[in-house]
Design a protein around this motif. Structure first.
Motif, PDB file in Angstrom:
ATOM      1  N   THR A  73      -7.144   1.232   5.014  1.00  0.00           N
ATOM      2  CA  THR A  73      -5.697   1.056   4.914  1.00  0.00           C
ATOM      3  C   THR A  73      -5.061   2.263   4.241  1.00  0.00           C
ATOM      4  OG1 THR A  73      -5.991  -1.334   4.802  1.00  0.00           O
ATOM      5  CG2 THR A  73      -3.887  -0.460   4.007  1.00  0.00           C
ATOM      6  N   ARG A  74      -5.688   2.753   3.198  1.00  0.00           N
ATOM      7  CA  ARG A  74      -5.150   3.913   2.476  1.00  0.00           C
ATOM      8  C   ARG A  74      -5.133   5.154   3.362  1.00  0.00           C
ATOM      9  NH1 ARG A  74      -6.154   5.103  -3.654  1.00  0.00           N
ATOM     10  NH2 ARG A  74      -5.872   2.880  -3.453  1.00  0.00           N
ATOM     11  N   ALA A 128      -2.317   4.855   5.784  1.00  0.00           N
ATOM     12  CA  ALA A 128      -1.053   5.079   5.081  1.00  0.00           C
ATOM     13  C   ALA A 128      -0.803   6.571   4.874  1.00  0.00           C
ATOM     14  CB  ALA A 128      -1.077   4.352   3.739  1.00  0.00           C
ATOM     15  N   GLU A 129      -1.816   7.302   4.460  1.00  0.00           N
ATOM     16  CA  GLU A 129      -1.668   8.747   4.265  1.00  0.00           C
ATOM     17  C   GLU A 129      -1.378   9.445   5.588  1.00  0.00           C
ATOM     18  OE1 GLU A 129      -5.221  10.022   2.262  1.00  0.00           O
ATOM     19  OE2 GLU A 129      -4.692   8.957   0.418  1.00  0.00           O
ATOM     20  N   VAL A 137       3.243   6.602   4.867  1.00  0.00           N
ATOM     21  CA  VAL A 137       3.848   5.382   4.326  1.00  0.00           C
ATOM     22  C   VAL A 137       2.925   4.827   3.240  1.00  0.00           C
ATOM     23  CG1 VAL A 137       5.039   4.827   6.491  1.00  0.00           C
ATOM     24  CG2 VAL A 137       2.761   3.899   6.067  1.00  0.00           C
ATOM     25  N   SER A 138       3.349   3.761   2.595  1.00  0.00           N
ATOM     26  CA  SER A 138       2.530   3.146   1.557  1.00  0.00           C
ATOM     27  C   SER A 138       1.473   2.231   2.193  1.00  0.00           C
ATOM     28  CB  SER A 138       3.401   2.318   0.613  1.00  0.00           C
ATOM     29  OG  SER A 138       3.882   1.169   1.275  1.00  0.00           O
ATOM     30  N   PRO A 139       0.377   1.973   1.470  1.00  0.00           N
ATOM     31  CA  PRO A 139      -0.613   1.011   1.978  1.00  0.00           C
ATOM     32  C   PRO A 139       0.006  -0.369   2.206  1.00  0.00           C
ATOM     33  CG  PRO A 139      -1.570   2.306   0.213  1.00  0.00           C
ATOM     34  CD  PRO A 139      -0.097   2.646   0.253  1.00  0.00           C
ATOM     35  N   GLU A 140       0.975  -0.747   1.397  1.00  0.00           N
ATOM     36  CA  GLU A 140       1.648  -2.031   1.572  1.00  0.00           C
ATOM     37  C   GLU A 140       2.375  -2.099   2.917  1.00  0.00           C
ATOM     38  OE1 GLU A 140       1.938  -0.128  -1.220  1.00  0.00           O
ATOM     39  OE2 GLU A 140       0.663  -1.353  -2.506  1.00  0.00           O
ATOM     40  N   THR A 141       2.976  -0.992   3.326  1.00  0.00           N
ATOM     41  CA  THR A 141       3.653  -0.940   4.622  1.00  0.00           C
ATOM     42  C   THR A 141       2.651  -1.087   5.757  1.00  0.00           C
ATOM     43  OG1 THR A 141       5.453   0.404   3.754  1.00  0.00           O
ATOM     44  CG2 THR A 141       5.100   0.480   6.141  1.00  0.00           C
ATOM     45  N   VAL A 142       1.503  -0.459   5.631  1.00  0.00           N
ATOM     46  CA  VAL A 142       0.447  -0.601   6.645  1.00  0.00           C
ATOM     47  C   VAL A 142       0.033  -2.065   6.747  1.00  0.00           C
ATOM     48  CG1 VAL A 142      -1.939  -0.012   7.246  1.00  0.00           C
ATOM     49  CG2 VAL A 142      -0.389   1.762   6.398  1.00  0.00           C
TER      50      VAL A 142
END
Length: 68
Positions: free
Chosen positions: A8-9, A12-13, A17-22
């Motif tokens: 997830t991280r 996101a990178e 976006v943020s991991p939360e958005t993913v």
């Protein structure tokens, strides 16, 4: 060797976006991913790239022309 799986991280990178958005987009069914354990998600790199290509608006593609 199999296809590269992303965390997830990492996704996101890659997307900026943020991991939360993913996670939010995955839960909404907007982002392709796989739950491989109760608290582990993985994303195929090729599917993320294809998803990204499919979500880009047409106006984001710019044609560069030389002026004469």
């Amino acid at each position: 060797m199999g296809e590269r799986l992303l965390t997830t991280r990492q996704v996101a990178e890659f997307l900026g976006v943020s991991p939360e958005t993913v996670l939010r987009r995955w839960r909404a069914g907007e982002l392709p991913g796989y739950r491989i354990a109760s608290n582990v998600l993985r994303f195929r790199e090729s599917e993320i790239e294809a998803w990204l290509e499919g979500t880009r608006p047409a106006h984001a593609l710019v044609t560069v022309c030389e002026r004469s």
